[in-house]
Design an enzyme around this catalytic site. Structure first.
Site, PDB file in Angstrom:
ATOM      1  CD  GLN A 172      -2.884  -0.930   2.300  1.00 22.61           C
ATOM      2  OE1 GLN A 172      -2.845  -1.611   3.326  1.00 22.61           O
ATOM      3  NE2 GLN A 172      -3.981  -0.250   2.133  1.00 22.61           N
TER       4      GLN A 172
ATOM      5  CB  CYS B  77      -9.161  -0.958   1.801  1.00 20.30           C
ATOM      6  SG  CYS B  77      -7.362  -1.029   1.549  1.00 20.30           S
ATOM      7  CG  LEU B  78      -5.901   3.230   5.114  1.00 20.51           C
ATOM      8  CD1 LEU B  78      -4.414   3.185   5.887  1.00 20.51           C
ATOM      9  CD2 LEU B  78      -6.796   4.546   5.418  1.00 20.51           C
TER      10      LEU B  78
ATOM     11  CD  GLU C  30      -3.909  -4.113   6.203  1.00 21.58           C
ATOM     12  OE1 GLU C  30      -3.037  -3.939   5.271  1.00 21.58           O
ATOM     13  OE2 GLU C  30      -4.864  -3.573   6.572  1.00 21.58           O
TER      14      GLU C  30
END
Length: 188
Positions: free
Chosen positions: A50, A100-101, A143
């Site tokens: 990410q 989710c970012l 994750e």
């Protein structure tokens, strides 16, 4: 240092991340930067893909919420997981609303096991095998999916993905705005 978070459509999110060893360059600083980035974006987990690093590293950090007090209580629950692998899934499959970012603005119920046994190295490269339950298990699974080139929307039904297609396309094209820095896929 707060790092930009890559958005849906960025190629690094689809790569299977590679294991690292204890002499990975500036590992301690990287872990610190990941925690700082995660907390600044108000996330509870962050995987290295990410932040555009295709390596098997993730951070988790959150505090439990007390419904009666309407506040977060206790010390933060934090984990740094290097080269994590799920060795066993346990319990019933449960739905839980995930976000989710890297997929801002989308929150959907995702079905996952309620408990998992995870083997991983901590930031000091000490090996752990730990059974995770509840929110900690949920975040770890989310994750670890990132480390395997998956995002949570991949776990949704085809119908749900079709309904979200416009929102996902907006993220891919960089039209979605966040209060944290994002790095979007390059346009062809």
């Amino acid at each position: 240092m707060i790092l930009p978070i890559v958005g849906l459509g960025h190629p690094t999110l689809r790569k299977v991340a590679q294991p690292i060893n204890a002499d990975y360059p500036d590992l301690q600083q990287l872990v610190d930067n990941m925690f700082e980035t995660m907390y600044a974006a108000e996330g509870v987990g962050l995987a290295a893909p990410q932040i555009d690093l295709p390596i098997r590293l993730l951070t988790i950090g959150y505090r439990n919420y007390d419904e009666k007090l309407k506040d977060y209580v206790g010390d933060p629950i934090e984990r740094t997981m290097i080269n994590p692998e799920i060795v066993e899934s346990k319990g019933e499959m449960q739905y839980y609303n995930e976000g989710c970012l890297s997929v801002p603005g989308i929150h959907e119920d995702v079905l996952r096991p309620e408990s998992v046994v995870v083997r991983y190295y901590d930031r000091n490269f000490q090996l752990h095998t730990e059974e995770l339950t509840g929110l900690l298990a949920r975040i770890a699974q989310h994750e670890i999916d990132h480390l395997n080139g998956k995002v949570f929307v991949d776990r949704l039904s085809p119908l749900k993905r079709t309904l979200l297609k416009r929102k996902m396309n907006d993220i891919v094209s960089g039209k979605t705005r966040t209060f944290y820095r994002m790095k979007y896929a390059t346009k062809k």
